[in-house]
Design a protein around this motif. Structure first.
Motif, mmCIF file in Angstrom:
data_model
loop_
_atom_site.group_PDB
_atom_site.id
_atom_site.type_symbol
_atom_site.label_atom_id
_atom_site.label_comp_id
_atom_site.label_asym_id
_atom_site.label_seq_id
_atom_site.Cartn_x
_atom_site.Cartn_y
_atom_site.Cartn_z
ATOM 1 N N ALA A 228 13.362 44.590 33.301
ATOM 2 C CA ALA A 228 14.197 43.587 33.977
ATOM 3 C C ALA A 228 13.334 42.578 34.719
ATOM 4 N N ALA A 231 15.019 39.253 35.991
ATOM 5 C CA ALA A 231 15.890 39.412 37.155
ATOM 6 C C ALA A 231 15.085 39.654 38.432
ATOM 7 N N ARG A 232 13.922 40.286 38.302
ATOM 8 C CA ARG A 232 13.114 40.621 39.484
ATOM 9 C C ARG A 232 12.105 39.532 39.842
ATOM 10 N N LYS A 257 13.614 40.319 26.315
ATOM 11 C CA LYS A 257 13.502 40.259 27.774
ATOM 12 C C LYS A 257 14.771 39.686 28.388
ATOM 13 N N GLU A 260 17.595 42.271 28.064
ATOM 14 C CA GLU A 260 17.390 43.356 29.016
ATOM 15 C C GLU A 260 17.839 42.972 30.426
ATOM 16 N N SER A 261 17.584 41.735 30.822
ATOM 17 C CA SER A 261 17.923 41.294 32.180
ATOM 18 C C SER A 261 19.311 40.687 32.282
ATOM 19 N N LYS A 262 19.986 40.471 31.142
ATOM 20 C CA LYS A 262 21.268 39.775 31.143
ATOM 21 C C LYS A 262 22.300 40.391 32.090
ATOM 22 N N GLU A 264 22.010 41.532 34.906
ATOM 23 C CA GLU A 264 21.722 41.201 36.303
ATOM 24 C C GLU A 264 21.677 39.698 36.558
#
Length: 282
Positions: A228, A231-232, A257, A260-262, A264
């Protein structure tokens, strides 16, 4: 299992799964700000054919790819290279590739090369590789380049890093470019369209990333790592763009990538990452 083999096998699974339809949906359409075309100086790459690369990029939802010639790392006749590259972008990919020129401010006549990129070939931006071209960001010629690019209202993309030193040719070891001079330089050029690509593996200080972002720098996600990671990231949402570094990296690496972050990311941040930040740069 080697990392590249793992990513390639993962990409194959993605292509055969429901995730592939998500990547190709309008919701997940991408402007890829970090693509290279033509022959790598040291090795053959998968997806070396521009048409094969374009097909693969479209498969994951890329609607425009900003492409520079990778031969510029070692090439000295950049006028000829830029002209050949422009022709490649016109004849390949069915309009997917947006040509980005190559400039080396340490070569005589670089201002004329910049003029030709802008006025003759209609390029929207240029890309530089200081490590391969033998200068650092304290060099006065780099500041002159910033001024010339801003005067023409072009995009300038800086690649401070291209690949891990362990994979580089033993006679051509190129360490990452130190970005800290940008802290003083960028505030002198407000409104400059400026992006650092391939930077998030070597620029790993959160405070430095924040300051560079505040000074006007955009970044791409090609070398952003960690679960993530998008998002981070400490980079402001309006400063982070999609970039795959294809074909050096496989395109699916970047799209995964995002997937995976979607969960958040809100809709506005997702749109900014996928395409609207890139649109604002041009």
């Amino acid at each position: 299992m080697k990392r590249r083999s793992f990513i390639q096998s993962s990409a194959t699974l993605v292509a055969a799964s429901p995730v592939s339809s998500l990547l190709a949906s309008k919701e997940m359409s991408f402007i890829d700000t970090n693509v290279y075309l033509r022959q790598h100086p040291f090795r053959s790459l998968p997806l070396e054919s521009p048409d094969a690369l374009a097909a693969r990029l479209r498969k994951i939802g890329v609607v425009s790819a900003w492409a520079a010639p990778i031969e510029a790392l070692l090439h000295r006749d950049l006028d000829s290279l830029n002209e050949q590259h422009w022709k490649t972008c016109q004849s390949s990919g069915d309009g997917l590739f947006l040509p980005i020129g190559a400039i080396n401010p340490k070569l005589p006549g670089w201002r004329e090369s910049l003029r030709r990129c802008h006025e003759v070939h209609g390029m929207k931006g240029v890309r530089i590789h200081p490590g391969y071209h033998g200068y650092d960001l304290n060099d006065p010629d780099f500041a002159h380049l910033l001024a010339a690019v801003k005067e023409r209202n072009l995009l300038l993309q800086l690649a401070p890093h291209m690949e891990d030193q362990r994979t580089q040719h033993p006679k051509v070891i190129v360490p990452p470019t130190n970005p800290t001079p940008l802290l003083k330089l960028l505030p002198k050029f407000p409104g400059l369209r400026f992006q650092i690509i391939n930077g998030l593996r070597t620029i790993n200080s959160g405070s430095l990333l924040k300051i560079l972002s505040e000074a006007g720098a955009h970044f791409d996600i090609s070398m952003l790592e960690g679960a993530a990671g998008i998002a981070r990231s400490v980079i402001p949402a309006e400063r982070l763009c999609f970039g795959s570094f294809a074909p050096v990296f496989i395109p699916e690496s970047a799209s995964l990538k995002v997937v995976e972050s979607k969960p958040e990311l809100n809709d506005a941040r997702l749109r900014a990452l996928c395409h609207s930040n890139a649109e604002s740069l041009l």
